[in-house]
Scaffold this motif. Structure first.
Motif, PDB file in Angstrom:
ATOM      1  N   LEU A  49     -20.260   8.659  29.972  1.00 26.51           N
ATOM      2  CA  LEU A  49     -20.655   7.277  29.744  1.00 26.51           C
ATOM      3  C   LEU A  49     -21.674   7.157  28.612  1.00 26.51           C
ATOM      4  O   LEU A  49     -21.611   6.239  27.793  1.00 26.51           O
ATOM      5  N   SER A  50     -22.612   8.098  28.545  1.00 28.06           N
ATOM      6  CA  SER A  50     -23.660   8.040  27.520  1.00 28.06           C
ATOM      7  C   SER A  50     -23.129   8.276  26.111  1.00 28.06           C
ATOM      8  O   SER A  50     -23.835   8.018  25.135  1.00 28.06           O
ATOM      9  N   LEU A  63     -11.910   8.112  20.818  1.00 26.28           N
ATOM     10  CA  LEU A  63     -11.976   8.770  22.121  1.00 26.28           C
ATOM     11  C   LEU A  63     -12.637   7.837  23.111  1.00 26.28           C
ATOM     12  O   LEU A  63     -13.575   7.109  22.764  1.00 26.28           O
ATOM     13  N   THR A  64     -12.193   7.887  24.361  1.00 24.74           N
ATOM     14  CA  THR A  64     -12.793   7.058  25.397  1.00 24.74           C
ATOM     15  C   THR A  64     -13.222   7.926  26.578  1.00 24.74           C
ATOM     16  O   THR A  64     -13.049   9.144  26.578  1.00 24.74           O
ATOM     17  N   LEU A  65     -13.781   7.276  27.554  1.00 20.41           N
ATOM     18  CA  LEU A  65     -14.363   7.957  28.704  1.00 20.41           C
ATOM     19  C   LEU A  65     -13.359   8.861  29.408  1.00 20.41           C
ATOM     20  O   LEU A  65     -12.242   8.456  29.709  1.00 20.41           O
ATOM     21  N   GLY A  66     -13.775  10.113  29.649  1.00 17.94           N
ATOM     22  CA  GLY A  66     -12.989  11.018  30.469  1.00 17.94           C
ATOM     23  C   GLY A  66     -11.841  11.728  29.784  1.00 17.94           C
ATOM     24  O   GLY A  66     -11.122  12.486  30.444  1.00 17.94           O
ATOM     25  N   GLN A  67     -11.633  11.514  28.485  1.00 18.43           N
ATOM     26  CA  GLN A  67     -10.538  12.173  27.773  1.00 18.43           C
ATOM     27  C   GLN A  67     -10.971  13.579  27.346  1.00 18.43           C
ATOM     28  O   GLN A  67     -11.799  13.740  26.457  1.00 18.43           O
ATOM     29  N   VAL A  85     -16.208   6.518  21.942  1.00 18.63           N
ATOM     30  CA  VAL A  85     -17.258   7.452  21.548  1.00 18.63           C
ATOM     31  C   VAL A  85     -17.807   7.043  20.184  1.00 18.63           C
ATOM     32  O   VAL A  85     -17.044   6.886  19.220  1.00 18.63           O
ATOM     33  N   ASN A  86     -19.110   6.885  20.095  1.00 21.45           N
ATOM     34  CA  ASN A  86     -19.741   6.538  18.825  1.00 21.45           C
ATOM     35  C   ASN A  86     -19.694   7.717  17.874  1.00 21.45           C
ATOM     36  O   ASN A  86     -19.789   8.871  18.281  1.00 21.45           O
ATOM     37  N   ASN A  87     -19.554   7.437  16.564  1.00 17.48           N
ATOM     38  CA  ASN A  87     -19.404   8.516  15.584  1.00 17.48           C
ATOM     39  C   ASN A  87     -20.564   9.497  15.587  1.00 17.48           C
ATOM     40  O   ASN A  87     -20.391  10.678  15.281  1.00 17.48           O
ATOM     41  N   VAL A  88     -21.754   9.029  15.949  1.00 17.65           N
ATOM     42  CA  VAL A  88     -22.928   9.910  15.971  1.00 17.65           C
ATOM     43  C   VAL A  88     -22.738  11.047  16.968  1.00 17.65           C
ATOM     44  O   VAL A  88     -23.198  12.179  16.748  1.00 17.65           O
TER      45      VAL A  88
END
Length: 244
Positions: A162-163, A205-209, A171-174
């Protein structure tokens, strides 16, 4: 009156720096992103305005050229401007100054992204062409498509949490920079300053992938690739520097 070149100052705090006192590479990317966001808001195509049309900016490619990294408690000035814009994409440049000395230059390629359809489309709001500065570069070389000619021989597995997500729910690029550098021995990151960083972002990308973070270390180059189900997500992030 709209400002073609926007600048802001930032005093570096302890959360933004490595144990050696230098600014983290991921925090550098974060500050560039924040500066770009503030400028876009002033120009009328920031997050809030674009959200009215279910749109957002997403980063596709970036190149960062580093002479030196600033340190804890130092104040830096970041300047940013739009070098090119056409429909669904934009080139944005950055310069980072310590006092009057330029220490970092960066150029980045951004795409307009529909957050509901999850695809690129033309920007729904109008841009004043007077804010585009086509002749003003910030780096010696532009961003590029990265082609790897060697096998990546080490890897770790990771599942986005989540973070790792941002307001666009991916997912943020950072975070990709943090993941790649966290996979290295600490002494490489702390004892050397990477001179150039090239990154290609291919898919969100998203959560849990579940993903695989792969790397290969040469005498002066470190290459990374992040893949999901054997398909590139971060199409080889290449960190070039003097790494011995």
């Amino acid at each position: 009156m709209q400002t073609a070149i926007y600048s802001n100052t930032y005093k570096l705090n302890f959360t933004q720096c490595y144990a050696n006192g230098q600014l983290k590479y991921s925090e550098l990317s974060n500050l560039l992103q924040l500066c770009a966001s503030d400028h876009a808001e002033l120009l009328g195509f920031g997050y809030r305005e674009m959200a009215k049309n279910s749109q957002s900016w997403v980063l596709s490619r970036v190149r960062i050229e580093i002479a030196s990294l600033p340190r804890f408690m130092q104040t830096i000035t970041i300047k940013t401007w739009v070098q090119d814009f056409l429909g669904n994409r934009s080139i944005r440049n950055f310069e980072v100054y310590l006092a009057e000395k330029k220490i970092i230059g960066a150029t980045s390629f951004w795409a307009v992204f529909n957050v509901q359809e999850r695809k690129s489309e033309n920007l729904a709001v109008k841009i004043d062409p007077s804010i585009i500065l086509p002749e003003k570069a910030a780096t010696a070389n532009s961003f590029r498509r990265i082609e790897l000619d060697q096998t990546l021989d080490q890897y770790i597995n990771y599942v986005p949490k989540l973070s790792d997500l941002d307001i666009v729910n991916h997912v943020n690029n950072v975070k990709y920079t943090d993941w790649c550098l966290d996979s290295l021995p600490a002494n490489i990151v702390l004892n050397e300053t990477f001179k150039t960083i090239d990154i290609n972002y291919l898919k969100e990308l998203t959560l849990g992938q579940a993903i695989k973070i792969m790397q290969h270390i040469d005498a002066d180059t470190i290459n990374f690739s992040i893949t999901r189900e054997n398909k590139p997500v971060l199409d080889q992030a290449e960190f070039l520097g003097s790494i011995k």
